[in-house]
Design a protein around this motif. Structure first.
Motif, PDB file in Angstrom:
ATOM      1  N   ASN A 279       0.825  -1.208   0.000  1.00 55.83           N
ATOM      2  CA  ASN A 279       0.000   0.000   0.000  1.00 55.83           C
ATOM      3  C   ASN A 279       0.861   1.261   0.000  1.00 55.83           C
ATOM      4  OD1 ASN A 279      -2.621  -1.169   0.005  1.00 55.83           O
ATOM      5  ND2 ASN A 279      -2.393  -1.656   2.182  1.00 55.83           N
ATOM      6  N   TYR A 280       1.998   1.195   0.687  1.00 54.89           N
ATOM      7  CA  TYR A 280       2.889   2.354   0.708  1.00 54.89           C
ATOM      8  C   TYR A 280       3.584   2.541  -0.640  1.00 54.89           C
ATOM      9  CZ  TYR A 280       2.130   2.707   5.696  1.00 54.89           C
ATOM     10  OH  TYR A 280       1.549   2.874   6.927  1.00 54.89           O
ATOM     11  N   LEU A 281       3.861   1.427  -1.318  1.00 52.61           N
ATOM     12  CA  LEU A 281       4.405   1.548  -2.675  1.00 52.61           C
ATOM     13  C   LEU A 281       3.392   2.231  -3.590  1.00 52.61           C
ATOM     14  CD1 LEU A 281       6.089  -1.954  -3.146  1.00 52.61           C
ATOM     15  CD2 LEU A 281       7.164   0.205  -2.484  1.00 52.61           C
ATOM     16  N   SER A 282       2.133   1.806  -3.498  1.00 53.62           N
ATOM     17  CA  SER A 282       1.090   2.418  -4.322  1.00 53.62           C
ATOM     18  C   SER A 282       0.897   3.887  -3.964  1.00 53.62           C
ATOM     19  CB  SER A 282      -0.226   1.663  -4.155  1.00 53.62           C
ATOM     20  OG  SER A 282      -0.094   0.314  -4.531  1.00 53.62           O
ATOM     21  N   ALA A 283       1.020   4.217  -2.668  1.00 49.86           N
ATOM     22  CA  ALA A 283       0.834   5.600  -2.232  1.00 49.86           C
ATOM     23  C   ALA A 283       1.913   6.522  -2.769  1.00 49.86           C
ATOM     24  CB  ALA A 283       0.809   5.664  -0.708  1.00 49.86           C
ATOM     25  N   LEU A 284       3.045   5.957  -3.157  1.00 52.13           N
ATOM     26  CA  LEU A 284       4.138   6.750  -3.709  1.00 52.13           C
ATOM     27  C   LEU A 284       4.341   6.478  -5.199  1.00 52.13           C
ATOM     28  CD1 LEU A 284       6.677   6.339  -0.759  1.00 52.13           C
ATOM     29  CD2 LEU A 284       5.257   8.337  -1.283  1.00 52.13           C
ATOM     30  N   ASP A 285       3.321   5.881  -5.836  1.00 55.36           N
ATOM     31  CA  ASP A 285       3.345   5.593  -7.277  1.00 55.36           C
ATOM     32  C   ASP A 285       4.432   4.604  -7.658  1.00 55.36           C
ATOM     33  OD1 ASP A 285       1.142   7.092  -8.009  1.00 55.36           O
ATOM     34  OD2 ASP A 285       2.298   8.932  -8.216  1.00 55.36           O
ATOM     35  N   PHE A 286       4.631   3.609  -6.804  1.00 57.41           N
ATOM     36  CA  PHE A 286       5.499   2.494  -7.153  1.00 57.41           C
ATOM     37  C   PHE A 286       4.656   1.229  -7.232  1.00 57.41           C
ATOM     38  CE2 PHE A 286       8.563   5.433  -5.207  1.00 57.41           C
ATOM     39  CZ  PHE A 286       9.558   5.439  -6.175  1.00 57.41           C
ATOM     40  N   ARG A 287       5.242   0.161  -7.769  1.00 60.22           N
ATOM     41  CA  ARG A 287       4.551  -1.118  -7.887  1.00 60.22           C
ATOM     42  C   ARG A 287       5.592  -2.228  -7.917  1.00 60.22           C
ATOM     43  NH1 ARG A 287       4.978  -3.087 -13.163  1.00 60.22           N
ATOM     44  NH2 ARG A 287       5.830  -1.571 -14.635  1.00 60.22           N
ATOM     45  N   ARG A 288       5.111  -3.448  -7.837  1.00 62.93           N
ATOM     46  CA  ARG A 288       5.990  -4.603  -8.004  1.00 62.93           C
ATOM     47  C   ARG A 288       5.786  -5.173  -9.404  1.00 62.93           C
ATOM     48  NH1 ARG A 288       8.503  -6.089  -3.382  1.00 62.93           N
ATOM     49  NH2 ARG A 288       7.585  -5.392  -1.406  1.00 62.93           N
ATOM     50  N   ASP A 289       6.888  -5.425 -10.105  1.00 65.38           N
ATOM     51  CA  ASP A 289       6.780  -5.975 -11.454  1.00 65.38           C
ATOM     52  C   ASP A 289       6.599  -7.492 -11.389  1.00 65.38           C
ATOM     53  OD1 ASP A 289       9.270  -6.952 -10.779  1.00 65.38           O
ATOM     54  OD2 ASP A 289      10.393  -5.535 -12.018  1.00 65.38           O
ATOM     55  N   GLU A 290       6.702  -8.141 -12.544  1.00 62.82           N
ATOM     56  CA  GLU A 290       6.468  -9.578 -12.615  1.00 62.82           C
ATOM     57  C   GLU A 290       7.456 -10.374 -11.763  1.00 62.82           C
ATOM     58  OE1 GLU A 290       6.617 -10.575 -16.700  1.00 62.82           O
ATOM     59  OE2 GLU A 290       5.114  -9.092 -17.297  1.00 62.82           O
ATOM     60  N   LYS A 291       8.656  -9.830 -11.571  1.00 65.88           N
ATOM     61  CA  LYS A 291       9.671 -10.510 -10.772  1.00 65.88           C
ATOM     62  C   LYS A 291       9.591 -10.167  -9.292  1.00 65.88           C
ATOM     63  CE  LYS A 291      12.906 -10.627 -14.673  1.00 65.88           C
ATOM     64  NZ  LYS A 291      14.259 -10.231 -15.151  1.00 65.88           N
ATOM     65  N   GLY A 292       8.669  -9.284  -8.934  1.00 68.07           N
ATOM     66  CA  GLY A 292       8.543  -8.884  -7.549  1.00 68.07           C
ATOM     67  C   GLY A 292       9.414  -7.706  -7.159  1.00 68.07           C
ATOM     68  N   SER A 293      10.149  -7.132  -8.129  1.00 69.18           N
ATOM     69  CA  SER A 293      11.001  -5.985  -7.842  1.00 69.18           C
ATOM     70  C   SER A 293      10.170  -4.705  -7.835  1.00 69.18           C
ATOM     71  CB  SER A 293      12.117  -5.880  -8.887  1.00 69.18           C
ATOM     72  OG  SER A 293      12.893  -7.061  -8.904  1.00 69.18           O
ATOM     73  N   ILE A 294      10.658  -3.702  -7.110  1.00 65.70           N
ATOM     74  CA  ILE A 294       9.957  -2.422  -7.014  1.00 65.70           C
ATOM     75  C   ILE A 294      10.294  -1.571  -8.232  1.00 65.70           C
ATOM     76  CG2 ILE A 294       9.719  -0.316  -5.663  1.00 65.70           C
ATOM     77  CD1 ILE A 294      10.393  -1.937  -3.186  1.00 65.70           C
ATOM     78  N   ALA A 295       9.258  -1.059  -8.872  1.00 68.41           N
ATOM     79  CA  ALA A 295       9.435  -0.208 -10.055  1.00 68.41           C
ATOM     80  C   ALA A 295       8.401   0.911 -10.012  1.00 68.41           C
ATOM     81  CB  ALA A 295       9.281  -1.027 -11.335  1.00 68.41           C
ATOM     82  N   SER A 296       8.683   1.977 -10.748  1.00 65.89           N
ATOM     83  CA  SER A 296       7.740   3.097 -10.815  1.00 65.89           C
ATOM     84  C   SER A 296       6.533   2.723 -11.662  1.00 65.89           C
ATOM     85  CB  SER A 296       8.422   4.332 -11.409  1.00 65.89           C
ATOM     86  OG  SER A 296       9.402   4.832 -10.537  1.00 65.89           O
ATOM     87  N   GLN A 297       5.416   3.311 -11.331  1.00 64.09           N
ATOM     88  CA  GLN A 297       4.222   3.134 -12.152  1.00 64.09           C
ATOM     89  C   GLN A 297       4.441   3.768 -13.523  1.00 64.09           C
ATOM     90  OE1 GLN A 297       1.634   1.397 -11.580  1.00 64.09           O
ATOM     91  NE2 GLN A 297       1.038   1.421  -9.417  1.00 64.09           N
ATOM     92  N   PRO A 298       3.750   3.276 -14.554  1.00 64.81           N
ATOM     93  CA  PRO A 298       3.831   3.960 -15.852  1.00 64.81           C
ATOM     94  C   PRO A 298       3.441   5.425 -15.724  1.00 64.81           C
ATOM     95  CG  PRO A 298       2.719   1.833 -16.053  1.00 64.81           C
ATOM     96  CD  PRO A 298       2.911   2.070 -14.587  1.00 64.81           C
ATOM     97  N   GLN A 299       3.961   6.236 -16.624  1.00 60.94           N
ATOM     98  CA  GLN A 299       3.776   7.682 -16.520  1.00 60.94           C
ATOM     99  C   GLN A 299       2.309   8.075 -16.466  1.00 60.94           C
ATOM    100  OE1 GLN A 299       6.378   9.838 -16.252  1.00 60.94           O
ATOM    101  NE2 GLN A 299       4.924  11.490 -15.917  1.00 60.94           N
ATOM    102  N   ASP A 300       1.461   7.404 -17.249  1.00 63.67           N
ATOM    103  CA  ASP A 300       0.048   7.774 -17.281  1.00 63.67           C
ATOM    104  C   ASP A 300      -0.738   7.240 -16.092  1.00 63.67           C
ATOM    105  OD1 ASP A 300       0.401   5.187 -18.069  1.00 63.67           O
ATOM    106  OD2 ASP A 300      -1.183   5.203 -19.588  1.00 63.67           O
ATOM    107  N   GLU A 301      -0.105   6.451 -15.210  1.00 65.78           N
ATOM    108  CA  GLU A 301      -0.785   5.912 -14.034  1.00 65.78           C
ATOM    109  C   GLU A 301      -0.254   6.511 -12.737  1.00 65.78           C
ATOM    110  OE1 GLU A 301      -0.880   1.678 -13.969  1.00 65.78           O
ATOM    111  OE2 GLU A 301      -1.428   1.496 -16.092  1.00 65.78           O
ATOM    112  N   ARG A 302       0.644   7.465 -12.827  1.00 67.50           N
ATOM    113  CA  ARG A 302       1.167   8.111 -11.618  1.00 67.50           C
ATOM    114  C   ARG A 302       0.190   9.195 -11.166  1.00 67.50           C
ATOM    115  NH1 ARG A 302       7.445   8.917 -13.665  1.00 67.50           N
ATOM    116  NH2 ARG A 302       7.837   6.708 -14.101  1.00 67.50           N
ATOM    117  N   ILE A 303      -0.323   9.022  -9.980  1.00 61.86           N
ATOM    118  CA  ILE A 303      -1.357   9.918  -9.464  1.00 61.86           C
ATOM    119  C   ILE A 303      -0.910  10.640  -8.205  1.00 61.86           C
ATOM    120  CG2 ILE A 303      -3.736  10.045  -8.637  1.00 61.86           C
ATOM    121  CD1 ILE A 303      -4.297   7.455 -10.151  1.00 61.86           C
ATOM    122  N   TYR A 304      -0.390   9.873  -7.272  1.00 63.62           N
ATOM    123  CA  TYR A 304      -0.276  10.378  -5.903  1.00 63.62           C
ATOM    124  C   TYR A 304       0.898  11.324  -5.699  1.00 63.62           C
ATOM    125  CZ  TYR A 304      -3.651   6.677  -5.274  1.00 63.62           C
ATOM    126  OH  TYR A 304      -4.771   5.887  -5.395  1.00 63.62           O
TER     127      TYR A 304
END
Length: 424
Positions: A175-200
């Protein structure tokens, strides 16, 4: 008296004084402990009230942001299968467990909760989950990965299985990753959200930009008013105080509604601008449902919070300070800038900090007069609580905002000092 007798007498006196001093020290310590207990009993209701209304809700909010057993309870077979390790995700066991859990949740009337929770993790899964549950209940075949993919291609996407594994864990910091516009990719690594999905991140920056702008506007408008109140006669100061307090005593919702009437395209402000020839009838200024309306309404509502602490500091400054500076050769502006203004800085700091913290959490005003461009992070927190029902993300957004506010206060304390913050 013999020397021996005198020595014994001195020894007895010293022993008596030592015993008397120890007894006195003990009595003083007991008295202090009694006073301390009395003081604690007096402030105990306040401490209990603060714990129940401040510390406990914050602790609960933090718990919600990292602990969510909803899917683990509603999809127990899937959770146990996924806990078995990464090997099971390549077979059909996890898909069979998911099908059984979806049918069970549908029978219990809780499929909507599962669909909403999975939809929060990956938008678009709500209808997919409901359709899959209906098919699984009506089918006699053993579900496989291909069976799920035939229902909807979304089940065949590579990120679905890692998402299910994360969603069925009770504890998570995603939830904290999402709150800062990050996500986990297919490998489970932390990555930034795509540019058009960055909100917070942009909303946080806008929120702090609006809060700072409102604080500056309140300072520019509030300092002259407070100065006039502090240096005028008592009758004039009372009249000015009434003008400050009457809007302050009025309901905030009423004031916001009044600004909606004043700022609309056919409102009083635009009528005055047309009457003055500043704009023509066909080019009225859009002052509402945008960032301009948010700034105007919030500045008006928060202005008393800047004026009152500043005035309480200004009224305590003796007028003789300015006269003494002028008698020593300083001009009126120089005396004000070098003598009067530095003395009032604790009041400026108190008002600015109060307005800034209040502005960061404003919700009603941006929601009513802000439109799409005037929304702040508080509106997104409300959206996640009321509409998307993603309470974990809403709690994480709130905790991030709280941490940033505490960091600002820490910086203020290090640079200026909290002891210099005066409310009067």
């Amino acid at each position: 008296m013999s020397p021996m007798t005198m020595a014994e007498t001195h020894s007895q006196d010293a022993s008596f004084q030592e015993e008397w001093g120890a007894a006195l020290k003990t009595r003083v310590q007991k008295a202090r402990r009694r006073e301390t207990r009395k003081s604690l009993l007096l402030v105990a209701p306040v401490i209990l009230f603060l714990m129940l209304t401040f510390l406990v809700p914050i602790a609960k909010m933090f718990q919600v942001s990292i602990y969510d057993p909803t899917l683990r309870d509603l999809l127990p077979n899937t959770a146990r299968t996924l806990d078995g390790g990464s090997k099971v995700t390549t077979g059909n066991q996890v898909w069979q467990s998911l099908a059984r859990d979806l049918v069970s949740a549908r029978d219990q009337g809780k499929l909507g909760i599962v669909a909403s929770r999975l939809n929060a993790e990956r938008p678009g899964l709500r209808s997919v989950v409901e359709r899959t549950a209906r098919r699984a209940e009506a089918s006699d075949d053993a579900p496989t990965a291909q069976w799920f993919a035939n229902i909807d291609p979304a089940w065949g996407e590579p990120e679905i299985m890692p998402m299910l594994a994360r969603a069925t864990r009770a504890f998570t910091f995603d939830n904290y990753l999402s709150a800062l516009d990050f996500r986990r990719d297919e490998k489970g690594s932390i990555a930034s959200q795509p540019q058009d999905e960055r909100i917070y991140r942009s909303l946080y920056l806008k929120t702090f930009g609006v809060a700072i702008a409102v604080t500056v506007l309140c300072g520019v408008m509030g300092y002259p008013i407070a100065y006039l109140m502090a240096t005028s006669s008592k009758a004039t100061a009372n009249r000015l105080m009434i003008l400050v307090l009457v809007p302050f005593w009025t309901s905030m919702l009423v004031r916001v509604t009044a600004w909606m009437v004043l700022l609309q395209s056919q409102g009083v402000v635009n009528d005055l601008l047309v009457l003055a020839g500043v704009v023509n009838e066909n080019n009225r200024v859009m002052l509402i449902y945008n960032l301009t309306g948010t700034l105007i309404a919030m500045t008006h509502i928060l202005l008393p919070f800047f004026i009152l602490p500043l005035y309480s500091v200004m009224v305590a400054v003796p007028p003789s300070y300015m006269r003494a500076a002028q008698s020593l050769g300083a001009g009126r502006f120089s005396a004000f800038w070098k003598v009067y203004f530095p003395i009032t800085l604790p009041g400026v700091g108190a008002g600015a900090l109060l307005v800034l913290i209040l502005a960061l959490g404003y919700y009603i005003t941006p929601a009513l007069v802000g439109g799409q461009s005037g929304q702040m992070i508080s509106n997104m927190i409300a959206f996640n609580i009321q509409t998307s029902l993603n309470w974990g993300l809403a709690a994480a957004l709130s905790i991030v905002l709280l941490v940033v506010v505490l960091a600002l206060y820490f910086v203020y304390n290090r640079l200026i000092g909290a002891e210099n913050l005066r409310m009067g």
